[in-house]
Design a protein around this motif. Sequence first.
Motif, mmCIF file in Angstrom:
data_model
loop_
_atom_site.group_PDB
_atom_site.id
_atom_site.type_symbol
_atom_site.label_atom_id
_atom_site.label_comp_id
_atom_site.label_asym_id
_atom_site.label_seq_id
_atom_site.Cartn_x
_atom_site.Cartn_y
_atom_site.Cartn_z
ATOM 1 N N MET A 118 25.417 24.128 -88.420
ATOM 2 C CA MET A 118 27.044 23.901 -88.079
ATOM 3 C C MET A 118 27.046 23.238 -86.971
ATOM 4 O O MET A 118 26.379 23.455 -85.764
ATOM 5 N N THR A 119 28.089 22.251 -86.913
ATOM 6 C CA THR A 119 28.220 21.449 -85.644
ATOM 7 C C THR A 119 29.640 21.861 -85.332
ATOM 8 O O THR A 119 30.356 22.531 -85.620
ATOM 9 N N THR A 120 29.514 21.315 -84.035
ATOM 10 C CA THR A 120 30.739 21.604 -83.204
ATOM 11 C C THR A 120 31.838 20.691 -83.475
ATOM 12 O O THR A 120 31.842 19.645 -83.630
ATOM 13 N N SER A 121 33.025 21.174 -83.488
ATOM 14 C CA SER A 121 34.168 20.548 -83.862
ATOM 15 C C SER A 121 34.666 19.898 -82.584
ATOM 16 O O SER A 121 34.452 20.226 -81.437
ATOM 17 N N LYS A 122 35.257 18.555 -82.794
ATOM 18 C CA LYS A 122 35.445 17.898 -81.252
ATOM 19 C C LYS A 122 36.944 18.369 -81.002
ATOM 20 O O LYS A 122 37.982 18.517 -82.028
ATOM 21 N N VAL A 123 37.379 18.154 -79.684
ATOM 22 C CA VAL A 123 38.599 18.446 -79.323
ATOM 23 C C VAL A 123 39.734 17.659 -79.596
ATOM 24 O O VAL A 123 40.882 17.893 -80.097
ATOM 25 N N ALA A 124 39.183 16.412 -80.106
ATOM 26 C CA ALA A 124 40.234 15.069 -80.231
ATOM 27 C C ALA A 124 40.754 15.313 -81.760
ATOM 28 O O ALA A 124 42.097 15.137 -81.931
ATOM 29 N N THR A 125 39.853 15.657 -82.522
ATOM 30 C CA THR A 125 40.173 15.930 -83.976
ATOM 31 C C THR A 125 40.251 16.931 -84.504
ATOM 32 O O THR A 125 41.063 17.219 -85.412
ATOM 33 N N GLY A 126 39.551 18.176 -83.868
ATOM 34 C CA GLY A 126 39.843 19.501 -84.293
ATOM 35 C C GLY A 126 38.946 19.633 -85.415
ATOM 36 O O GLY A 126 39.000 20.942 -85.948
ATOM 37 N N GLN A 127 38.091 18.645 -85.799
ATOM 38 C CA GLN A 127 37.142 18.784 -87.039
ATOM 39 C C GLN A 127 35.723 18.239 -86.520
ATOM 40 O O GLN A 127 35.615 17.718 -85.528
ATOM 41 N N THR A 128 34.787 18.576 -87.332
ATOM 42 C CA THR A 128 33.411 18.096 -87.056
ATOM 43 C C THR A 128 33.139 16.680 -87.576
ATOM 44 O O THR A 128 34.050 16.490 -88.568
ATOM 45 N N PRO A 129 32.431 15.842 -87.005
ATOM 46 C CA PRO A 129 32.501 14.506 -87.554
ATOM 47 C C PRO A 129 31.744 14.558 -89.187
ATOM 48 O O PRO A 129 32.274 13.612 -89.743
ATOM 49 N N TYR A 130 30.878 15.739 -89.251
ATOM 50 C CA TYR A 130 30.442 15.663 -90.717
ATOM 51 C C TYR A 130 31.274 15.956 -91.603
ATOM 52 O O TYR A 130 31.327 15.196 -92.658
ATOM 53 N N SER A 131 32.431 16.726 -91.199
ATOM 54 C CA SER A 131 33.237 17.087 -92.130
ATOM 55 C C SER A 131 34.394 16.040 -92.478
ATOM 56 O O SER A 131 34.955 15.921 -93.540
ATOM 57 N N LEU A 132 34.744 15.163 -91.629
ATOM 58 C CA LEU A 132 35.491 13.866 -91.635
ATOM 59 C C LEU A 132 34.799 12.821 -92.513
ATOM 60 O O LEU A 132 35.533 12.243 -93.448
ATOM 61 N N VAL A 133 33.573 12.949 -92.511
ATOM 62 C CA VAL A 133 32.971 12.030 -93.298
ATOM 63 C C VAL A 133 32.690 12.337 -94.634
ATOM 64 O O VAL A 133 32.983 11.508 -95.694
ATOM 65 N N PHE A 134 32.136 13.560 -94.911
ATOM 66 C CA PHE A 134 31.839 13.938 -96.037
ATOM 67 C C PHE A 134 32.751 15.045 -96.724
ATOM 68 O O PHE A 134 32.648 15.214 -97.933
ATOM 69 N N GLY A 135 33.656 15.406 -96.011
ATOM 70 C CA GLY A 135 34.629 16.330 -96.519
ATOM 71 C C GLY A 135 34.193 18.121 -96.695
ATOM 72 O O GLY A 135 34.668 18.806 -97.166
ATOM 73 N N THR A 136 33.010 18.181 -96.014
ATOM 74 C CA THR A 136 32.417 19.611 -96.128
ATOM 75 C C THR A 136 31.807 19.806 -94.821
ATOM 76 O O THR A 136 31.344 18.995 -94.149
ATOM 77 N N GLU A 137 31.550 21.410 -94.848
ATOM 78 C CA GLU A 137 30.603 21.525 -93.451
ATOM 79 C C GLU A 137 29.357 21.521 -93.773
ATOM 80 O O GLU A 137 28.877 21.452 -94.973
ATOM 81 N N THR A 138 28.397 21.352 -92.862
ATOM 82 C CA THR A 138 27.016 21.230 -92.871
ATOM 83 C C THR A 138 26.303 22.691 -93.128
ATOM 84 O O THR A 138 26.829 23.508 -92.691
ATOM 85 N N VAL A 139 25.241 22.499 -93.673
ATOM 86 C CA VAL A 139 24.429 23.837 -93.683
ATOM 87 C C VAL A 139 22.998 22.981 -93.078
ATOM 88 O O VAL A 139 22.417 22.251 -93.562
ATOM 89 N N ILE A 140 22.559 23.787 -91.992
ATOM 90 C CA ILE A 140 21.451 23.197 -91.334
ATOM 91 C C ILE A 140 20.296 23.838 -92.063
ATOM 92 O O ILE A 140 20.123 25.095 -92.645
ATOM 93 N N PRO A 141 19.004 23.184 -91.839
ATOM 94 C CA PRO A 141 17.866 23.838 -92.529
ATOM 95 C C PRO A 141 17.358 25.214 -92.429
ATOM 96 O O PRO A 141 17.009 25.851 -93.043
ATOM 97 N N THR A 142 17.703 25.638 -91.095
ATOM 98 C CA THR A 142 17.436 26.868 -90.593
ATOM 99 C C THR A 142 17.994 27.876 -91.337
ATOM 100 O O THR A 142 17.691 29.067 -91.722
ATOM 101 N N GLU A 143 19.402 27.679 -91.703
ATOM 102 C CA GLU A 143 20.315 28.755 -92.790
ATOM 103 C C GLU A 143 19.651 28.638 -93.922
ATOM 104 O O GLU A 143 19.606 29.796 -94.534
ATOM 105 N N VAL A 144 18.737 27.816 -94.431
ATOM 106 C CA VAL A 144 18.132 27.837 -95.729
ATOM 107 C C VAL A 144 16.825 28.577 -95.836
ATOM 108 O O VAL A 144 16.388 29.359 -96.519
ATOM 109 N N VAL A 145 16.005 28.408 -94.498
ATOM 110 C CA VAL A 145 14.914 29.008 -94.355
ATOM 111 C C VAL A 145 14.877 30.502 -94.246
ATOM 112 O O VAL A 145 14.357 31.403 -94.619
ATOM 113 N N ILE A 146 15.901 30.681 -92.886
ATOM 114 C CA ILE A 146 16.059 32.090 -92.602
ATOM 115 C C ILE A 146 17.506 32.420 -93.414
ATOM 116 O O ILE A 146 18.671 31.978 -92.822
#
Length: 109
Positions: free
Chosen positions: A1-29
């Motif tokens: 999970m990435t941190t949302s920016k103060v200026a946009t209120g969204q994460t940069p990943y969600s603004l580009v791809f439209g969804t939240e990230t799932v980091i590889p650690t969440e898949v392994v653990i």
Amino acid sequence: MTTSKVATGQTPYSLVFGTETVIPTEVVILTARYLLQDQENNDRILTQDLDTIDELRDLAKIHIVAHQQRITKAYNKNIKVRRFQLGDLVLRKIFQNTKDPIAGKLAPK
């Protein structure tokens, strides 16, 4: 999970791809967020996210404008307006590019 920016209120990943990230650690653990997803439900959510990405970006633009207005207001609150009349004396600084090169070391500042 990435941190949302103060200026946009969204994460940069969600603004580009439209969804939240799932980091590889969440898949392994295996986490609850990863375990509760099934393929059919995930596909439905991804389709819905793609449909609403333009709305998400518009909300981010509105958030940016509001953030810029707050920053401007905070910056300008200590500004003192000064009005000059014709004939008032003012101190003028002479910079290197406007200085007379033959004036020497006793030239006015």
